[in-house]
Design a protein around this motif. Structure first.
Motif, mmCIF file in Angstrom:
data_model
loop_
_atom_site.group_PDB
_atom_site.id
_atom_site.type_symbol
_atom_site.label_atom_id
_atom_site.label_comp_id
_atom_site.label_asym_id
_atom_site.label_seq_id
_atom_site.Cartn_x
_atom_site.Cartn_y
_atom_site.Cartn_z
ATOM 1 N N GLN A 212 7.436 -8.572 -6.415
ATOM 2 C CA GLN A 212 7.342 -7.132 -6.223
ATOM 3 C C GLN A 212 7.508 -6.414 -7.563
ATOM 4 O OE1 GLN A 212 10.199 -5.920 -3.274
ATOM 5 N NE2 GLN A 212 9.302 -7.186 -1.660
ATOM 6 N N PHE A 213 6.877 -5.261 -7.676
ATOM 7 C CA PHE A 213 6.980 -4.502 -8.921
ATOM 8 C C PHE A 213 6.847 -3.017 -8.612
ATOM 9 C CE2 PHE A 213 2.525 -5.554 -8.319
ATOM 10 C CZ PHE A 213 1.861 -4.365 -8.591
ATOM 11 N N LEU A 214 7.229 -2.210 -9.580
ATOM 12 C CA LEU A 214 7.108 -0.759 -9.475
ATOM 13 C C LEU A 214 5.923 -0.306 -10.310
ATOM 14 C CD1 LEU A 214 10.818 0.470 -9.738
ATOM 15 C CD2 LEU A 214 9.478 0.017 -7.687
ATOM 16 N N ALA A 215 5.173 0.647 -9.786
ATOM 17 C CA ALA A 215 4.035 1.217 -10.496
ATOM 18 C C ALA A 215 4.197 2.734 -10.517
ATOM 19 C CB ALA A 215 2.724 0.823 -9.829
ATOM 20 N N ARG A 216 3.699 3.363 -11.596
ATOM 21 C CA ARG A 216 3.837 4.811 -11.754
ATOM 22 C C ARG A 216 2.461 5.452 -11.800
ATOM 23 N NH1 ARG A 216 3.527 8.443 -15.843
ATOM 24 N NH2 ARG A 216 3.083 6.782 -17.326
ATOM 25 N N SER A 217 2.337 6.526 -11.048
ATOM 26 C CA SER A 217 1.134 7.344 -11.091
ATOM 27 C C SER A 217 1.574 8.797 -11.114
ATOM 28 C CB SER A 217 0.242 7.075 -9.881
ATOM 29 O OG SER A 217 -0.923 7.881 -9.931
ATOM 30 N N GLY A 218 1.338 9.477 -12.209
ATOM 31 C CA GLY A 218 1.804 10.849 -12.357
ATOM 32 C C GLY A 218 3.316 10.905 -12.375
ATOM 33 N N ILE A 221 6.767 7.205 -8.435
ATOM 34 C CA ILE A 221 6.912 5.769 -8.642
ATOM 35 C C ILE A 221 6.766 5.085 -7.287
ATOM 36 C CG2 ILE A 221 8.467 3.930 -9.371
ATOM 37 C CD1 ILE A 221 9.657 5.817 -11.376
ATOM 38 N N LEU A 222 5.879 4.105 -7.228
ATOM 39 C CA LEU A 222 5.614 3.374 -5.998
ATOM 40 C C LEU A 222 6.140 1.955 -6.134
ATOM 41 C CD1 LEU A 222 2.683 4.846 -7.051
ATOM 42 C CD2 LEU A 222 2.296 4.679 -4.603
ATOM 43 N N LYS A 223 6.684 1.426 -5.050
ATOM 44 C CA LYS A 223 7.147 0.046 -5.033
ATOM 45 C C LYS A 223 6.099 -0.809 -4.319
ATOM 46 C CE LYS A 223 11.026 -2.908 -3.677
ATOM 47 N NZ LYS A 223 12.350 -2.962 -3.028
ATOM 48 N N VAL A 224 5.477 -1.729 -5.044
ATOM 49 C CA VAL A 224 4.441 -2.596 -4.497
ATOM 50 C C VAL A 224 5.131 -3.824 -3.915
ATOM 51 C CG1 VAL A 224 2.324 -3.855 -4.968
ATOM 52 C CG2 VAL A 224 2.822 -1.740 -6.216
ATOM 53 N N VAL A 257 9.015 -4.845 -13.275
ATOM 54 C CA VAL A 257 9.046 -5.876 -12.246
ATOM 55 C C VAL A 257 10.396 -5.840 -11.550
ATOM 56 C CG1 VAL A 257 8.889 -8.346 -11.783
ATOM 57 C CG2 VAL A 257 7.409 -7.299 -13.511
ATOM 58 N N VAL A 258 10.395 -5.887 -10.227
ATOM 59 C CA VAL A 258 11.641 -5.898 -9.449
ATOM 60 C C VAL A 258 12.241 -7.292 -9.517
ATOM 61 C CG1 VAL A 258 12.675 -5.566 -7.184
ATOM 62 C CG2 VAL A 258 10.766 -4.121 -7.912
ATOM 63 N N PRO A 259 13.464 -7.449 -10.013
ATOM 64 C CA PRO A 259 14.068 -8.792 -10.093
ATOM 65 C C PRO A 259 14.304 -9.378 -8.715
ATOM 66 C CG PRO A 259 15.701 -7.109 -10.594
ATOM 67 C CD PRO A 259 14.377 -6.398 -10.496
#
Length: 462
Positions: A212-218, A221-224, A257-259
């Motif tokens: 799992q990872f975090l992504a940023r748009s504007g 923050i979204l958690k994938v 990246v989410v540990p």
């Protein structure tokens, strides 16, 4: 030759052979073996050292590969531009105001392995905003650090924002990939509403696939949480951000990246709940209720007995009286106490979990100074009956003599002992003066005894 002589000759020959033969044996057999053993140990040490060096090289190579993946772009100028843009977006995302992000006046020199890239940030932010910025900066998938930070706390009555000046330093490692983006980036293939949890992106290149990872748009923050080809399943509004609408073609960038095993010691909310830059409030007044001025000026001056029931009377500086009975609770300023027991010469007070003894003629503060203990003349009943040490206590007791119960066995015993003349010193003189006032044939002898006593003893000074 006799047998004894033959034995002596044999022993002599053996000693000579050993004396001459042992050096030869050591030189021919022992020394070469020891030399070979020493050489073997040296080679084993050298082999172990080379193995340690080889492991160190492998670790260094593994670290170098990982550093190149997190490194800024190899081109120093491009790295500085992209790093400055990333820090600007991060500061705006964290809520910094009056933001100013600039490169340093002097550029860092390139090293053999890496080139340091520095950026200076000047802004104003609350304590919570600063904590979130530092947390997100630390989680960023970049090879960087906070090189220097200065925080100025606002004065009382001014705005609650901190004035922040910090310098960050990222590394551009030689041999790293040449790319136009600081972190992996893609774009949405369709419009995204605020409630959408399934997103379609243009590419997954350089993004994690099994974690799992975090992504940023504007500013969101979204958690994938799942990746299937170019379709992402996400949780919206992570990291204290708000869900927003995104249009087709908007960029979405890897945040971190989410540990798999989060560090339980890192609790951002616990850090944010406090404020390291807030001065602790100063406590007003004494922390111990017996330290106050009221405790110094409140005295136990009277103990009365009526119908076998005792009552105690406290007087303050203005001579205002407070009557206490067994079991009653009273409060003076910050002191709250319960009367546990009342005796002819002292009162037992329950203050919190402690039981204190207040003697007659002493103030409340004497319980803190040791008046509450049975040891020492300062806290003894005799000293309390005299009104304590000379000075204020004595004057108070002179103005208000306590009343005693005549039926008290101790008073009766004291009177009997006075009649028998058992007391010496001032008590003896007191008895003799009473005898002289009584007259009779004892007057002359008493006078002689008095003169003889004066010649041999000296009355203690008061």
């Amino acid at each position: 030759m006799q047998g004894r002589e033959k034995l002596l000759v044999v022993v002599t020959v053996v000693v000579i052979l050993l004396w001459q033969g042992l050096p030869f044996y050591n030189r021919v057999f022992v020394e070469p073996i020891e030399s070979r053993n020493g050489e073997l140990l040296r080679l084993e040490d050298e082999l172990a050292q080379r193995e340690r060096t080889q492991r160190s090289i492998r670790r260094a190579h593994s670290n170098l590969v990982a550093w190149r993946q997190k490194s800024l772009p190899a081109d120093a100028l491009n790295a500085q531009r992209l790093y400055l843009e990333w820090l600007t977006d991060l500061a705006n995302l964290s809520g910094f105001s009056e933001l100013k992000v600039t490169p340093p006046k002097t550029s860092a020199r390139a090293g053999k392995v890496y080139t340091p890239i520095q950026v200076k940030i000047d802004a104003q932010a609350t304590y919570e905003q600063l904590c979130r910025f530092l947390d997100r900066f630390h989680k960023g998938e970049l090879l960087h650090r906070i090189a220097e930070m200065d925080v100025k706390v606002p004065k009382e009555g001014q705005k609650d924002k901190l004035t922040i000046s910090l310098t960050t330093e990222g590394l551009s490692v030689k041999g790293s990939e040449k790319h136009d983006q600081l972190l992996p980036r893609t774009e949405f293939r369709e419009d995204v509403s605020q409630s959408a949890t399934t997103l379609n992106v243009a590419s997954n290149e350089r993004f994690p696939h099994e974690q799992q990872f975090l992504a940023r748009s504007g500013t969101e923050i979204l958690k994938v949480i799942n990746v299937s080809a170019t379709t992402w399943t996400v949780e919206r509004a992570s990291e204290s951000t708000s869900a927003a609408n995104h249009a087709k073609g908007d960029a979405v960038e890897l945040f971190h990246v989410v540990p798999k095993k989060p560090n339980p010691a890192v609790d951002l909310q616990a850090v944010v709940s406090g404020n390291l830059f807030t001065k602790p409030s100063l406590k007003t007044g004494p922390t111990d209720p017996l330290d106050g001025e009221y405790a110094k000026n409140t005295w136990l001056r009277q103990l009365w007995s009526s119908n076998d029931e005792w009552e105690a009377r406290l007087f303050d500086a203005s001579n205002k009286m407070k009557i206490l009975h067994k079991g009653s609770t009273f409060r003076i300023e910050s002191l709250e106490a319960t009367v546990a027991e009342i005796h002819p010469d002292h009162v037992m007070l329950q203050i919190g979990k402690d039981t204190k003894k207040l003697y007659l003629g002493r103030n409340l503060q004497s319980m803190k100074e040791g008046g509450g203990s049975d040891a020492g003349s300062a806290g003894s009943p005799e000293s309390s009956r005299r009104g304590g040490p000379r000075g204020e206590g004595s004057e108070r007791m002179g103005r208000d003599r306590p009343a005693f119960d005549p039926s008290d066995p101790r008073i009766q015993e004291f009177r009997e002992r006075m009649k028998r003349g058992e007391f010496r010193g001032r008590g003896g003189e007191f008895g003799k003066r009473r005898s002289r006032r009584g007259g009779g044939s004892q007057q002359g002898s008493d006078t002689k005894d008095e003169k003889s006593d004066e010649s041999t003893t000296q009355e203690p000074a008061e």
